[in-house]
Design a protein around this motif. Structure first.
Motif, mmCIF file in Angstrom:
data_model
loop_
_atom_site.group_PDB
_atom_site.id
_atom_site.type_symbol
_atom_site.label_atom_id
_atom_site.label_comp_id
_atom_site.label_asym_id
_atom_site.label_seq_id
_atom_site.Cartn_x
_atom_site.Cartn_y
_atom_site.Cartn_z
ATOM 1 N N PRO A 60 61.009 18.598 51.108
ATOM 2 C CA PRO A 60 60.503 19.759 51.826
ATOM 3 C C PRO A 60 60.421 21.000 50.930
ATOM 4 N N LEU A 61 59.546 21.911 51.313
ATOM 5 C CA LEU A 61 59.272 23.108 50.525
ATOM 6 C C LEU A 61 59.929 24.339 51.154
ATOM 7 N N PRO A 62 60.255 25.324 50.317
ATOM 8 C CA PRO A 62 60.709 26.594 50.880
ATOM 9 C C PRO A 62 59.524 27.320 51.529
ATOM 10 N N PRO A 63 59.811 28.222 52.472
ATOM 11 C CA PRO A 63 61.134 28.647 52.929
ATOM 12 C C PRO A 63 61.773 27.577 53.818
ATOM 13 N N PHE A 64 63.078 27.400 53.643
ATOM 14 C CA PHE A 64 63.797 26.334 54.321
ATOM 15 C C PHE A 64 64.239 26.739 55.716
ATOM 16 N N THR A 65 64.172 25.780 56.618
ATOM 17 C CA THR A 65 64.775 25.897 57.943
ATOM 18 C C THR A 65 66.095 25.137 57.875
ATOM 19 N N GLN A 66 66.874 25.189 58.923
ATOM 20 C CA GLN A 66 68.121 24.413 58.965
ATOM 21 C C GLN A 66 67.810 22.924 58.736
ATOM 22 N N GLU A 67 66.777 22.439 59.407
ATOM 23 C CA GLU A 67 66.413 21.024 59.314
ATOM 24 C C GLU A 67 65.918 20.653 57.913
ATOM 25 N N THR A 68 65.030 21.467 57.332
ATOM 26 C CA THR A 68 64.495 21.107 56.013
ATOM 27 C C THR A 68 65.541 21.307 54.916
ATOM 28 N N ALA A 69 66.447 22.261 55.083
ATOM 29 C CA ALA A 69 67.531 22.435 54.107
ATOM 30 C C ALA A 69 68.442 21.211 54.131
ATOM 31 N N ARG A 70 68.784 20.724 55.328
ATOM 32 C CA ARG A 70 69.611 19.505 55.433
ATOM 33 C C ARG A 70 68.907 18.312 54.788
ATOM 34 N N GLU A 71 67.602 18.216 55.025
ATOM 35 C CA GLU A 71 66.830 17.120 54.430
ATOM 36 C C GLU A 71 66.848 17.209 52.900
ATOM 37 N N LYS A 72 66.694 18.411 52.360
ATOM 38 C CA LYS A 72 66.696 18.605 50.905
ATOM 39 C C LYS A 72 68.055 18.220 50.327
ATOM 40 N N VAL A 73 69.131 18.572 51.022
ATOM 41 C CA VAL A 73 70.487 18.233 50.567
ATOM 42 C C VAL A 73 70.667 16.719 50.546
ATOM 43 N N ARG A 74 70.241 16.053 51.606
ATOM 44 C CA ARG A 74 70.398 14.588 51.654
ATOM 45 C C ARG A 74 69.559 13.907 50.579
ATOM 46 N N LEU A 75 68.364 14.404 50.329
ATOM 47 C CA LEU A 75 67.540 13.836 49.261
ATOM 48 C C LEU A 75 68.217 13.988 47.898
ATOM 49 N N ALA A 76 68.839 15.136 47.675
ATOM 50 C CA ALA A 76 69.565 15.355 46.419
ATOM 51 C C ALA A 76 70.751 14.400 46.317
ATOM 52 N N GLU A 77 71.511 14.268 47.401
ATOM 53 C CA GLU A 77 72.638 13.338 47.409
ATOM 54 C C GLU A 77 72.168 11.916 47.106
ATOM 55 N N ASP A 78 71.111 11.488 47.778
ATOM 56 C CA ASP A 78 70.588 10.137 47.563
ATOM 57 C C ASP A 78 70.177 9.930 46.109
ATOM 58 N N GLY A 79 69.527 10.922 45.534
ATOM 59 C CA GLY A 79 69.106 10.813 44.139
ATOM 60 C C GLY A 79 70.294 10.668 43.199
ATOM 61 N N TRP A 80 71.284 11.517 43.369
ATOM 62 C CA TRP A 80 72.459 11.455 42.495
ATOM 63 C C TRP A 80 73.235 10.155 42.698
ATOM 64 N N ASN A 81 73.297 9.647 43.922
ATOM 65 C CA ASN A 81 73.988 8.377 44.148
ATOM 66 C C ASN A 81 73.237 7.202 43.522
ATOM 67 N N GLY A 82 71.964 7.381 43.240
ATOM 68 C CA GLY A 82 71.212 6.356 42.524
ATOM 69 C C GLY A 82 71.542 6.305 41.035
ATOM 70 N N ARG A 83 72.140 7.371 40.512
ATOM 71 C CA ARG A 83 72.615 7.456 39.128
ATOM 72 C C ARG A 83 71.545 7.071 38.104
ATOM 73 N N ASN A 84 70.328 7.534 38.315
ATOM 74 C CA ASN A 84 69.232 7.288 37.386
ATOM 75 C C ASN A 84 68.817 8.631 36.789
ATOM 76 N N PRO A 85 69.301 8.955 35.579
ATOM 77 C CA PRO A 85 69.034 10.277 35.001
ATOM 78 C C PRO A 85 67.543 10.616 34.916
ATOM 79 N N GLU A 86 66.726 9.649 34.566
ATOM 80 C CA GLU A 86 65.283 9.885 34.443
ATOM 81 C C GLU A 86 64.688 10.318 35.785
ATOM 82 N N LYS A 87 65.040 9.608 36.834
ATOM 83 C CA LYS A 87 64.510 9.897 38.169
ATOM 84 C C LYS A 87 65.066 11.208 38.716
ATOM 85 N N VAL A 88 66.375 11.429 38.572
ATOM 86 C CA VAL A 88 66.992 12.650 39.094
ATOM 87 C C VAL A 88 66.410 13.879 38.408
ATOM 88 N N THR A 89 66.167 13.790 37.117
ATOM 89 C CA THR A 89 65.630 14.920 36.358
ATOM 90 C C THR A 89 64.296 15.409 36.921
#
Length: 158
Positions: free
Chosen positions: A9-38
């Protein structure tokens, strides 16, 4: 040079889109793929992570590669703390072990700033870490994405 495709999701963030952005970041980091996370960061993204200050894709990728080569069986939970316009604040905890089998839990806060296309331009992390016993681990899902039914940080009392 053409602008990168928007990363929703793009800014400006709502409560819902901010939560979605956080979960996407968590999912990416849990994948532990530096190329993809970057790829979630601007090409000139600036970070503060403990005593390291990587800047740009190459340095971020190198940082993440070193991190996940050292922090084995890494599992992370992020939780939205606050948001406004193009900024998000999160709190998080992660668990990992070193190559000697010693387990750790790290707690922290991050402040994020995004560009108009949804890429993170700034990431400021504050982290505290403590050793834990293997039996005291709370993050035991199979490596990868945290299952939706797994308790949040608040639900775990962290």
């Amino acid at each position: 040079m053409t602008a990168p495709a928007p990363r929703h999701p793009l800014p400006p963030f709502t409560q819902e889109t901010a939560r979605e952005k956080v979960r996407l970041a968590e999912d990416g980091w849990n994948g532990r793929n530096p190329e993809k996370v970057t790829l979630a960061y601007t090409s000139d993204s600036k970070w503060r992570n403990r005593a390291e200050f990587p800047q740009g894709h190459a340095e971020i990728k190198d940082f993440l590669t070193r991190k996940w080569n050292k922090e084995l069986d890494y599992r992370l939970i992020k939780e939205l703390w606050a948001h406004s316009d193009n900024r998000i604040a999160v709190r998080y905890a992660y668990e990992y072990h070193d190559d000697s089998g010693n387990w750790f839990r790290a707690f922290g806060n991050e402040n994020w700033e995004f560009d108009e296309n949804g890429y993170m331009a700034h990431r400021h992390a504050s982290i505290n870490e403590m050793p834990i016993k293997e039996e005291d681990r709370k993050f035991r899902w199979p490596l990868g994405r945290r299952p939706d039914e797994h308790p949040s940080l608040s639900e775990l009392g962290l």
